[in-house]
Design a protein around this motif. Sequence first.
Motif, PDB file in Angstrom:
ATOM      1  N   TRP A   1       0.805  -1.212   0.000  1.00 12.80           N
ATOM      2  CA  TRP A   1       0.000   0.000   0.000  1.00 12.80           C
ATOM      3  C   TRP A   1       0.846   1.273   0.000  1.00 12.80           C
ATOM      4  N   PHE A   2       1.866   1.323   0.816  1.00  9.31           N
ATOM      5  CA  PHE A   2       2.637   2.559   0.971  1.00  9.31           C
ATOM      6  C   PHE A   2       3.887   2.613   0.096  1.00  9.31           C
TER       7      PHE A   2
ATOM      8  N   GLY B   1       3.899   6.299  -0.580  1.00  4.79           N
ATOM      9  CA  GLY B   1       2.555   6.508  -0.054  1.00  4.79           C
ATOM     10  C   GLY B   1       1.635   7.284  -0.975  1.00  4.79           C
TER      11      GLY B   1
ATOM     12  N   GLU C   1     -10.469   1.368   7.664  1.00  7.71           N
ATOM     13  CA  GLU C   1      -9.098   0.962   7.981  1.00  7.71           C
ATOM     14  C   GLU C   1      -9.108   0.200   9.300  1.00  7.71           C
TER      15      GLU C   1
ATOM     16  N   ARG D   1      -2.393  -1.410  10.310  1.00  6.98           N
ATOM     17  CA  ARG D   1      -1.265  -1.326   9.383  1.00  6.98           C
ATOM     18  C   ARG D   1      -0.231  -2.354   9.817  1.00  6.98           C
ATOM     19  N   TYR D   2       0.488  -2.902   8.861  1.00  3.16           N
ATOM     20  CA  TYR D   2       1.494  -3.912   9.173  1.00  3.16           C
ATOM     21  C   TYR D   2       2.711  -3.708   8.290  1.00  3.16           C
TER      22      TYR D   2
ATOM     23  N   TRP E   1       6.166  -2.064   6.959  1.00  2.00           N
ATOM     24  CA  TRP E   1       6.325  -0.647   6.613  1.00  2.00           C
ATOM     25  C   TRP E   1       5.393  -0.220   5.488  1.00  2.00           C
TER      26      TRP E   1
ATOM     27  N   ILE F   1      -1.431  -2.368   4.775  1.00  2.00           N
ATOM     28  CA  ILE F   1      -2.643  -1.840   5.402  1.00  2.00           C
ATOM     29  C   ILE F   1      -3.756  -2.884   5.253  1.00  2.00           C
TER      30      ILE F   1
END
Length: 163
Positions: free
Chosen positions: A106-107, A111, A134, A137-138, A140, A143
């Motif tokens: 995701w990021f 991001g 949401e 988050r997991y 780095w 999500i």
Amino acid sequence: SFEGLPSLESQDQLSDYDVFFEGQYECSKDNVERNLVNAGIPPGSIEYVEGYYGVSLVHEDTLALVRESKAAMIHVDCDLYSSAKDVLTFLSGRIVDGAILMFDDWFCYRGRPDRGVARAFHEWKKTVPITFTEYFRYSWAGIAFICSIDVDPEILENINDHV
């Protein structure tokens, strides 16, 4: 796919960001099978669906394999916009109320919501009757969302007005 990542589209690129590339993660089916056996998975207990998602997920053999099955736990680890777009399209109509939808990348792309997996999600969520909350988050880049099917927009608006 066993062939690694497909070619990158513009939504998977930034001028100074070369984290992903075509062919990355290539691994032979024999090597995958050998690693699974070494991990204690019995030979023949895995059903492989080969090929890039745009082809394999719409192939009649794949559709016959999954039939009308629904998903309650989904982990999307596609890295790229094009791959995530194909997977999300495949998931339309297959997600149950309360399902957990996780995105491993995701990021990535710093991001930015206009690149990669995040862009595919933002485009797709406009096409499905699902509200995404949401959840956590997991790592780095990951999500997770809880999927609420057919939430009445008026009720949702009233709830959001009071939160």
